[in-house]
Design a protein around this motif. Structure first.
Motif, PDB file in Angstrom:
ATOM      1  N   ASN A  79       1.120  -8.276 -14.358  1.00 54.44           N
ATOM      2  CA  ASN A  79       0.345  -7.631 -13.321  1.00 54.44           C
ATOM      3  C   ASN A  79      -0.705  -8.496 -12.995  1.00 54.44           C
ATOM      4  O   ASN A  79      -1.379  -8.729 -11.955  1.00 54.44           O
ATOM      5  CB  ASN A  79      -0.287  -6.173 -13.928  1.00 54.44           C
ATOM      6  N   GLY A  89       0.814  -1.147   0.127  1.00 49.67           N
ATOM      7  CA  GLY A  89      -0.073   0.101  -0.046  1.00 49.67           C
ATOM      8  C   GLY A  89       0.739   1.399  -0.171  1.00 49.67           C
ATOM      9  O   GLY A  89      -0.047   2.320  -0.170  1.00 49.67           O
ATOM     10  N   ILE A  93       5.657   5.096  -8.739  1.00 44.31           N
ATOM     11  CA  ILE A  93       5.376   5.999  -9.762  1.00 44.31           C
ATOM     12  C   ILE A  93       6.459   7.022  -9.946  1.00 44.31           C
ATOM     13  O   ILE A  93       7.252   7.189  -9.231  1.00 44.31           O
ATOM     14  CB  ILE A  93       3.934   6.662  -9.521  1.00 44.31           C
ATOM     15  N   HIS A 131      -7.315  -2.660  -0.926  1.00 47.30           N
ATOM     16  CA  HIS A 131      -7.636  -3.735  -1.635  1.00 47.30           C
ATOM     17  C   HIS A 131      -8.391  -3.895  -2.726  1.00 47.30           C
ATOM     18  O   HIS A 131      -8.732  -4.926  -3.220  1.00 47.30           O
ATOM     19  CB  HIS A 131      -7.530  -5.225  -0.834  1.00 47.30           C
ATOM     20  N   ILE A 154       3.850   4.009  -1.663  1.00 44.55           N
ATOM     21  CA  ILE A 154       4.103   4.350  -3.067  1.00 44.55           C
ATOM     22  C   ILE A 154       5.351   4.979  -2.861  1.00 44.55           C
ATOM     23  O   ILE A 154       5.471   6.121  -1.879  1.00 44.55           O
ATOM     24  CB  ILE A 154       3.168   5.357  -3.750  1.00 44.55           C
ATOM     25  N   ASN A 186      -2.984   2.774  -7.394  1.00 43.77           N
ATOM     26  CA  ASN A 186      -2.059   1.996  -6.449  1.00 43.77           C
ATOM     27  C   ASN A 186      -2.564   1.954  -5.122  1.00 43.77           C
ATOM     28  O   ASN A 186      -2.721   0.990  -4.388  1.00 43.77           O
ATOM     29  CB  ASN A 186      -0.368   2.683  -6.603  1.00 43.77           C
ATOM     30  N   ARG A 187      -3.419   3.261  -4.694  1.00 43.43           N
ATOM     31  CA  ARG A 187      -3.660   3.317  -3.489  1.00 43.43           C
ATOM     32  C   ARG A 187      -4.935   2.554  -3.172  1.00 43.43           C
ATOM     33  O   ARG A 187      -5.352   2.007  -2.079  1.00 43.43           O
ATOM     34  CB  ARG A 187      -4.375   4.696  -3.194  1.00 43.43           C
ATOM     35  N   SER A 193      -2.707  -2.086 -10.277  1.00 41.57           N
ATOM     36  CA  SER A 193      -1.510  -1.756 -10.845  1.00 41.57           C
ATOM     37  C   SER A 193      -1.740  -0.798 -12.124  1.00 41.57           C
ATOM     38  O   SER A 193      -2.907  -0.651 -12.415  1.00 41.57           O
ATOM     39  CB  SER A 193      -0.717  -3.042 -11.395  1.00 41.57           C
ATOM     40  N   SER A 219       4.466  -0.022  -4.397  1.00 40.84           N
ATOM     41  CA  SER A 219       4.373   0.557  -5.813  1.00 40.84           C
ATOM     42  C   SER A 219       5.174   1.253  -6.035  1.00 40.84           C
ATOM     43  O   SER A 219       5.674   2.198  -5.133  1.00 40.84           O
ATOM     44  CB  SER A 219       3.017   0.321  -6.140  1.00 40.84           C
TER      45      SER A 219
END
Lengths: 307, 307, 307
Positions: free
Chosen positions: B63, A40, A70, C36, A42, C63-64, C68, A68
């Motif tokens: 993904n 969760g 960005i 999720h 980034i 992403n939050r 993806s 993840s």
């Protein structure tokens, strides 16, 4: 409370570095324990100057932690082309991310950026100035390979004048007892005076030599660097000097059996490919340690480490 | 043990291909069973030549398996611009990833890269040479649409000289019994001699014709290809030939009801948009099968398939 | 059933907008409940025109939500350079993704694209035409800051002629009772006639003035905009006008205590940095609301919201 950043390797005390390396070792031992640590979260990778290697290393680190990524990988696609200040860009990206790794061509930009960031900011290189995660990588590699950070004879070879990683490594390794430095370079590319003054002020032994062969048998660590074309003022000097400091199997004949050969990569021809198979060559292991130490750093700055 | 790679479609035996297609069918039936298969795994997409479609297909595949993706999509942002060898770049990226998909403009680069990779490497196109995942995509599309890979009359139409996907598809479909080929192209763009020699040596029936209309009623499969401007030596030839082989509803009037029309995409005007609504047009389904077959391939090369 | 899209803010009824804002508030209150929601889902970001800010905002949002992101961020790397139609590109990307956010320099391109998409499509800006997620961002910011969307005196300042965000905000806020508009701009950059006709037709009060100072004390909301160099026909006009509408602490002395200052960002110098520390400046909060509202929008278009 302002978030904790890593702008300059000297932001970290030896105790901080110990915490980073200690967590890195735990990750090496049980990577699966950390594979969801950043679920969760980034990471923002802001690369205003291209650097595939550093960017991918950060991205790999964050992905290995379950987080993840960005980001931008070229200045052209950024709002800064519309006249926005770097501070505004960073402030904005703070709202998209939990932690930022930034590379920028201007010296001092990382410090400026950190004043506008609302999340932890890591300097992934600002001009010729600082590249602290490379230094952490070097320290983890030495620690994993030699099992400690003190009592080493450390040879640094190549472009010692412009190579920021060399200056940072000298500073960092000077914090540990009984390390000695052998600086191997052509006269034109010797370390700057401020590095020598630093070593003198700490009473740390060093010598300057011109040829690897003179000292190879005494080294515990040999840190090779690339002769960077872009650092030279003219092409003629580059051509004359670039092949002067090439490591090959012949030069390694007199080296210690437990020598560790490091290189920040990429290399051009300063280490011949034949050396790659020598067990003393650890520069590709170093790439892997770079990912591990960035995992440790991300966790630590996010308050999940031991910092 | 060196990791398993896919450089050339001929690296895979018919049994290997059967394993890939069989796993692909399982994914189609129950995608949710595979949505976490690659948790914590990283795909590196190294595109030294742009190819949006292929890159996005690989990224989507990884993904969909729960894995993440890092990479480069233009040669300009790579360390190779600093003089690094391709081998070093690949060796380095091996430490950031679990599997690599690489596209490179030079023929033979994928083979070279695989010698330096420490993780499985997939050739996502190297120059005019090989593009094996397109062939796997074509095979899965045929298998899903026609329910088997043998006993088909296969028409291949357009630029058969430079089109690498056509050559690979002929090679691959030749491994199954009773397939016959009808090669539809202007004389200047006929398949190269080595392909004809290959078919002769295997006693596989083929004929060469100039016009779709002559043979459309006999085809089970029609594989259209794009007339690629960049393959022509001069603009005049391109302009003269590019519209010669355009599929439209008129030409399809005499085609079989269960004809399957494939195209590797992108198309320019070699298939008129009016054909898109024809149920025999499966070229967009083919795009979807391209993702599925890459999921199957990634799993297989990572040792999670039936290869 | 065709998927639901967001091309134009007027695609959404006030009830739709209420649903988006209501879900956004739930996300603000308990982000962990949504972390999720999009597991296994893929957002495609197709940016045929660079826009770092908008792209990163969408990526952060997905992403939050646990999803993806794949995409392109420059037209040069797209298959459209090989002559492919936009429709084919979108049709293809539909097979790689579950939802698409597209930015394109041509007006009307988003409408065209939505006709070929097989997944929900969000217009992330098409030429000078529409940028509906900016409008949703503005509405959420006003709702969170002022606690309701009606009964406000709304000042809009700067380039009101070319600024698409201004036109959309006027349209959107006109749907709520008792809002009044004060349009602050040089004569050359007044809102186009169609906006005035729209306001007249709805019997909504507005006035046009030339100087912020004349009206600052009456405003509940001040929406500043950037004077975009690229909108001007000649450089001389730009230079003459660009500094005319600069907000600073001096001008704010007579403003209400609960004024809310918004800006779509990036800014150049139309708001002086000294204003950033004023609690009435909410333009960086606005950035955060932009992520939240895009999370809400993605969920809603994927059928997981209250739309």
């Amino acid at each position: 409370m302002k978030p904790r950043n890593l702008i300059n390797i000297t932001d970290f005390t030896p105790k901080d570095i110990e915490a980073i390396l200690s967590l890195a070792e735990k990750i090496i031992k049980s990577p699966e324990d950390f594979s969801h640590s950043c679920d969760g979260k980034i990471l923002g990778t802001l690369f205003f100057e291209p650097s595939t290697r550093t960017r991918l290393s950060f991205e790999s680190a964050m992905n290995r932690l379950g987080g993840s990524v960005i980001g931008i990988s070229e200045s052209g696609s950024s709002s800064t082309t519309k006249g926005e200040s770097l501070g505004d860009t960073i402030h904005t990206v703070s709202h998209y991310t939990d932690i930022i790794a930034m590379r920028h061509p201007l010296e001092g930009s990382a410090t400026l950026a950190s004043q506008h960031a609302e999340v932890p900011l890591i300097n992934a290189g600002d001009g010729g100035h600082q590249h602290p995660t490379q230094t952490l990588t070097d320290l983890l590699t030495i620690h994993q390979t030699k099992h400690d950070l003190d009592n080493h004879v450390i040879g640094l070879c190549g472009d010692l004048k412009f190579g920021r990683t060399v200056h940072s490594l000298i500073t960092a390794m000077s914090a540990y007892p009984n390390n000695r430095f052998i600086l191997i370079s052509p006269e034109e590319l010797q370390v700057p005076d401020y590095v020598k003054h630093f070593l003198d002020s700490k009473n740390i032994a060093y010598e300057e030599v011109e040829r690897i062969e003179e000292v190879i048998d005494r080294l515990d660590i040999l840190y090779m660097t690339r002769v960077q074309r872009e650092r030279f003022f003219n092409e003629a000097d580059y051509v004359r000097l670039k092949d002067s400091y090439i490591l090959d199997n012949e030069k390694l004949k007199n080296a210690k059996e437990d020598l560790a050969i490091l290189h920040p990569l990429p290399r051009v021809n300063e280490i011949q490919p034949e050396v790659d198979d020598d067990p003393r060559a650890v520069y590709f292991d170093q790439v892997g340690y770079g990912v591990i130490v960035r995992m440790s750093l991300i966790l630590s700055l996010l308050g999940m480490g031991e910092l």
